[in-house]
Design a protein around this motif. Structure first.
Motif, PDB file in Angstrom:
ATOM      1  N   ARG A   1       0.833  -1.209   0.000  1.00 51.27           N
ATOM      2  CA  ARG A   1       0.000   0.000   0.000  1.00 51.27           C
ATOM      3  C   ARG A   1       0.869   1.262   0.000  1.00 51.27           C
ATOM      4  O   ARG A   1       0.600   2.210  -0.732  1.00 51.27           O
ATOM      5  CB  ARG A   1      -0.936  -0.003   1.204  1.00 51.27           C
ATOM      6  CG  ARG A   1      -2.227  -0.757   0.960  1.00 51.27           C
ATOM      7  CD  ARG A   1      -3.306  -0.378   1.954  1.00 51.27           C
ATOM      8  NE  ARG A   1      -2.945  -0.682   3.331  1.00 51.27           N
ATOM      9  CZ  ARG A   1      -3.121  -1.871   3.910  1.00 51.27           C
ATOM     10  NH1 ARG A   1      -3.667  -2.855   3.236  1.00 51.27           N
ATOM     11  NH2 ARG A   1      -2.771  -2.047   5.155  1.00 51.27           N
ATOM     12  N   GLU A   2       1.925   1.246   0.797  1.00 47.26           N
ATOM     13  CA  GLU A   2       2.803   2.412   0.847  1.00 47.26           C
ATOM     14  C   GLU A   2       3.534   2.622  -0.477  1.00 47.26           C
ATOM     15  O   GLU A   2       3.626   3.735  -0.973  1.00 47.26           O
ATOM     16  CB  GLU A   2       3.809   2.258   1.985  1.00 47.26           C
ATOM     17  CG  GLU A   2       3.200   2.432   3.368  1.00 47.26           C
ATOM     18  CD  GLU A   2       4.191   2.161   4.485  1.00 47.26           C
ATOM     19  OE1 GLU A   2       5.419   2.139   4.227  1.00 47.26           O
ATOM     20  OE2 GLU A   2       3.732   1.955   5.630  1.00 47.26           O
TER      21      GLU A   2
ATOM     22  N   TYR B   1      -9.101  -1.331  -0.670  1.00 46.92           N
ATOM     23  CA  TYR B   1      -9.090  -1.331  -2.134  1.00 46.92           C
ATOM     24  C   TYR B   1      -9.378  -2.729  -2.620  1.00 46.92           C
ATOM     25  O   TYR B   1      -9.272  -3.703  -1.866  1.00 46.92           O
ATOM     26  CB  TYR B   1      -7.751  -0.818  -2.692  1.00 46.92           C
ATOM     27  CG  TYR B   1      -6.582  -1.711  -2.377  1.00 46.92           C
ATOM     28  CD1 TYR B   1      -6.140  -2.649  -3.312  1.00 46.92           C
ATOM     29  CD2 TYR B   1      -5.924  -1.643  -1.167  1.00 46.92           C
ATOM     30  CE1 TYR B   1      -5.075  -3.490  -3.022  1.00 46.92           C
ATOM     31  CE2 TYR B   1      -4.857  -2.462  -0.869  1.00 46.92           C
ATOM     32  CZ  TYR B   1      -4.449  -3.388  -1.794  1.00 46.92           C
ATOM     33  OH  TYR B   1      -3.385  -4.214  -1.517  1.00 46.92           O
ATOM     34  N   ILE B   2      -9.768  -2.846  -3.859  1.00 50.71           N
ATOM     35  CA  ILE B   2     -10.079  -4.147  -4.450  1.00 50.71           C
ATOM     36  C   ILE B   2      -8.872  -4.610  -5.233  1.00 50.71           C
ATOM     37  O   ILE B   2      -8.300  -3.871  -6.037  1.00 50.71           O
ATOM     38  CB  ILE B   2     -11.311  -4.057  -5.381  1.00 50.71           C
ATOM     39  CG1 ILE B   2     -12.537  -3.650  -4.556  1.00 50.71           C
ATOM     40  CG2 ILE B   2     -11.548  -5.391  -6.085  1.00 50.71           C
ATOM     41  CD1 ILE B   2     -13.752  -3.370  -5.383  1.00 50.71           C
ATOM     42  N   HIS B   3      -8.471  -5.868  -5.018  1.00 48.91           N
ATOM     43  CA  HIS B   3      -7.350  -6.422  -5.782  1.00 48.91           C
ATOM     44  C   HIS B   3      -7.683  -7.808  -6.247  1.00 48.91           C
ATOM     45  O   HIS B   3      -8.611  -8.434  -5.844  1.00 48.91           O
ATOM     46  CB  HIS B   3      -6.044  -6.395  -4.992  1.00 48.91           C
ATOM     47  CG  HIS B   3      -6.072  -7.197  -3.736  1.00 48.91           C
ATOM     48  ND1 HIS B   3      -5.762  -8.534  -3.693  1.00 48.91           N
ATOM     49  CD2 HIS B   3      -6.390  -6.839  -2.464  1.00 48.91           C
ATOM     50  CE1 HIS B   3      -5.864  -8.963  -2.449  1.00 48.91           C
ATOM     51  NE2 HIS B   3      -6.251  -7.960  -1.695  1.00 48.91           N
TER      52      HIS B   3
END
Length: 82
Positions: free
Chosen positions: A71-72, A80-82
């Protein structure tokens, strides 16, 4: 999936594939299912068909990375969608 291509594109691809079957010494395919279709469509070239099943090798280090690090790195929100 012929519905994804126009009639013109299908005819063009059919000609190309027949050319490959006639002219190439070896036809490399990615699955045995594809090979069976190829051999039915081009029986004169069946002896040229070979199967090479592609694989993905994921390095072990990939599994050491945390969700927070990802994320960073990509500036992703908490959800979020992954």
């Amino acid at each position: 999936m012929p519905e994804l291509f126009s009639d013109e594109e299908i005819q063009k691809r059919d000609k190309e594939f027949e050319h490959f079957a006639k002219e190439y010494d070896i036809i490399l395919l990615s699955s045995y299912h594809t090979q069976s279709i190829f051999n039915k469509l081009y029986p004169f070239a069946a002896s040229k068909s070979r199967v090479y099943q592609f694989t993905v090798n994921i390095p072990d280090e990939v599994y050491e990375i945390t969700e927070n690090q990802i994320r960073e790195k990509y500036h992703l929100p908490q959800k979020y969608i992954h």
